[in-house]
Design a protein around this motif. Structure first.
Motif, PDB file in Angstrom:
ATOM      1  N   ILE A  25      71.238   2.333   4.757  1.00  0.00           N
ATOM      2  CA  ILE A  25      72.363   3.257   4.936  1.00  0.00           C
ATOM      3  C   ILE A  25      71.891   4.427   5.794  1.00  0.00           C
ATOM      4  O   ILE A  25      70.770   4.909   5.650  1.00  0.00           O
ATOM      5  N   ILE A  26      72.756   4.904   6.660  1.00  0.00           N
ATOM      6  CA  ILE A  26      72.454   6.080   7.479  1.00  0.00           C
ATOM      7  C   ILE A  26      72.863   7.328   6.708  1.00  0.00           C
ATOM      8  O   ILE A  26      73.960   7.389   6.149  1.00  0.00           O
ATOM      9  N   HIS A  27      71.948   8.309   6.668  1.00  0.00           N
ATOM     10  CA  HIS A  27      72.169   9.554   5.922  1.00  0.00           C
ATOM     11  C   HIS A  27      72.067  10.762   6.847  1.00  0.00           C
ATOM     12  O   HIS A  27      71.312  10.731   7.829  1.00  0.00           O
ATOM     13  N   GLU A  28      72.775  11.816   6.498  1.00  0.00           N
ATOM     14  CA  GLU A  28      72.648  13.085   7.211  1.00  0.00           C
ATOM     15  C   GLU A  28      71.285  13.690   6.885  1.00  0.00           C
ATOM     16  O   GLU A  28      70.839  13.652   5.745  1.00  0.00           O
ATOM     17  N   PHE A  29      70.628  14.263   7.866  1.00  0.00           N
ATOM     18  CA  PHE A  29      69.379  14.971   7.632  1.00  0.00           C
ATOM     19  C   PHE A  29      69.653  16.392   7.164  1.00  0.00           C
ATOM     20  O   PHE A  29      68.912  16.953   6.379  1.00  0.00           O
ATOM     21  N   ALA A  30      70.733  16.986   7.659  1.00  0.00           N
ATOM     22  CA  ALA A  30      71.078  18.354   7.278  1.00  0.00           C
ATOM     23  C   ALA A  30      71.455  18.404   5.804  1.00  0.00           C
ATOM     24  O   ALA A  30      72.175  17.551   5.298  1.00  0.00           O
ATOM     25  N   ASP A  31      70.919  19.391   5.115  1.00  0.00           N
ATOM     26  CA  ASP A  31      71.253  19.615   3.719  1.00  0.00           C
ATOM     27  C   ASP A  31      71.029  21.093   3.419  1.00  0.00           C
ATOM     28  O   ASP A  31      70.923  21.904   4.346  1.00  0.00           O
ATOM     29  N   ALA A  32      70.914  21.460   2.166  1.00  0.00           N
ATOM     30  CA  ALA A  32      70.716  22.865   1.801  1.00  0.00           C
ATOM     31  C   ALA A  32      69.410  23.413   2.379  1.00  0.00           C
ATOM     32  O   ALA A  32      69.299  24.604   2.654  1.00  0.00           O
ATOM     33  N   GLU A  33      68.431  22.548   2.604  1.00  0.00           N
ATOM     34  CA  GLU A  33      67.129  22.978   3.116  1.00  0.00           C
ATOM     35  C   GLU A  33      67.026  22.878   4.633  1.00  0.00           C
ATOM     36  O   GLU A  33      66.428  23.722   5.288  1.00  0.00           O
ATOM     37  N   SER A  34      67.599  21.854   5.222  1.00  0.00           N
ATOM     38  CA  SER A  34      67.391  21.545   6.635  1.00  0.00           C
ATOM     39  C   SER A  34      68.646  21.800   7.469  1.00  0.00           C
ATOM     40  O   SER A  34      69.761  21.530   7.029  1.00  0.00           O
ATOM     41  N   THR A  35      68.436  22.265   8.709  1.00  0.00           N
ATOM     42  CA  THR A  35      69.549  22.516   9.631  1.00  0.00           C
ATOM     43  C   THR A  35      70.041  21.247  10.313  1.00  0.00           C
ATOM     44  O   THR A  35      71.078  21.257  10.950  1.00  0.00           O
ATOM     45  N   GLY A  36      69.277  20.180  10.222  1.00  0.00           N
ATOM     46  CA  GLY A  36      69.640  18.943  10.907  1.00  0.00           C
ATOM     47  C   GLY A  36      69.037  18.844  12.295  1.00  0.00           C
ATOM     48  O   GLY A  36      69.436  18.006  13.091  1.00  0.00           O
ATOM     49  N   GLU A  37      68.059  19.709  12.600  1.00  0.00           N
ATOM     50  CA  GLU A  37      67.361  19.655  13.882  1.00  0.00           C
ATOM     51  C   GLU A  37      65.881  19.418  13.631  1.00  0.00           C
ATOM     52  O   GLU A  37      65.315  19.954  12.678  1.00  0.00           O
ATOM     53  N   LEU A  38      65.255  18.616  14.496  1.00  0.00           N
ATOM     54  CA  LEU A  38      63.827  18.340  14.412  1.00  0.00           C
ATOM     55  C   LEU A  38      63.212  18.420  15.805  1.00  0.00           C
ATOM     56  O   LEU A  38      63.863  18.088  16.794  1.00  0.00           O
ATOM     57  N   VAL A  39      61.961  18.841  15.866  1.00  0.00           N
ATOM     58  CA  VAL A  39      61.220  18.884  17.117  1.00  0.00           C
ATOM     59  C   VAL A  39      59.963  18.031  16.942  1.00  0.00           C
ATOM     60  O   VAL A  39      59.258  18.164  15.943  1.00  0.00           O
ATOM     61  N   PHE A  40      59.729  17.145  17.904  1.00  0.00           N
ATOM     62  CA  PHE A  40      58.531  16.309  17.910  1.00  0.00           C
ATOM     63  C   PHE A  40      57.860  16.446  19.270  1.00  0.00           C
ATOM     64  O   PHE A  40      58.498  16.816  20.258  1.00  0.00           O
TER      65      PHE A  40
END
Length: 159
Positions: free
Chosen positions: A93-108
């Motif tokens: 299942i595909i899930h949202e990364f954004a939650d109470a802790e995360s903004t939904g942005e990642l840098v690699f």
């Protein structure tokens, strides 16, 4: 102003902490951060851990079209990639990364990309890969199902 700060940060990082840094690649990657023209991708990252182990991460996200094209054409091999509106795949299942802790942005680091694939549309959280199936239902039933072991695992890498 923030774009200038980002460029200065990239320059500082290159000169003082990354031996062998390609300054042009770093600047090119940093200059795409503010791009409004974005594409959706599915990306696999392998990141070396402190104990010399490796974690693998699988994410969907939107990235700068300019940056994606530079990476895809192999003209950019260093720098940072910003993924916005990040989603991850867990338990098919595909899930949202954004939650109470995360903004939904990642840098690699671009160097950590193992695979990057452009996809046609934003994945819908709560659904699995069936949202990308275009095969007629009667044909779909005869198709061999994918092994569970071959599917990418969750938000923190392979489980």
């Amino acid at each position: 102003m923030s774009k200038q700060i980002l460029l200065l940060t990239a320059l500082f990082t290159c000169f003082f902490s990354l031996p062998g840094c390609d300054l042009n690649s770093e600047i090119q990657a940093a200059s795409t951060i503010a791009d409004k023209d974005r594409v959706w991708v599915f990306a696999q990252f392998n990141v070396v851990e402190d104990d010399n182990g490796m974690d693998t991460y699988y994410y969907y996200g939107s990235v700068s079209r300019t940056l994606y094209e530079a990476i895809a054409s192999n003209s950019l091999q260093q720098g940072f990639i910003l993924l916005k509106h990040v989603k991850y795949w867990d338990d098919n299942i595909i899930h949202e990364f954004a939650d109470a802790e995360s903004t939904g942005e990642l840098v690699f680091r671009i160097e950590h990309i193992v695979k990057i694939e452009r996809i046609n549309s934003e994945p819908i959280a709560g659904l699995g890969m069936e949202q990308y199936n275009t095969i007629e239902p009667e044909v779909q039933e005869t198709k061999t199902p994918q092994k569970v072991d071959d599917t990418p695992k969750g938000r923190t890498g392979v489980n």
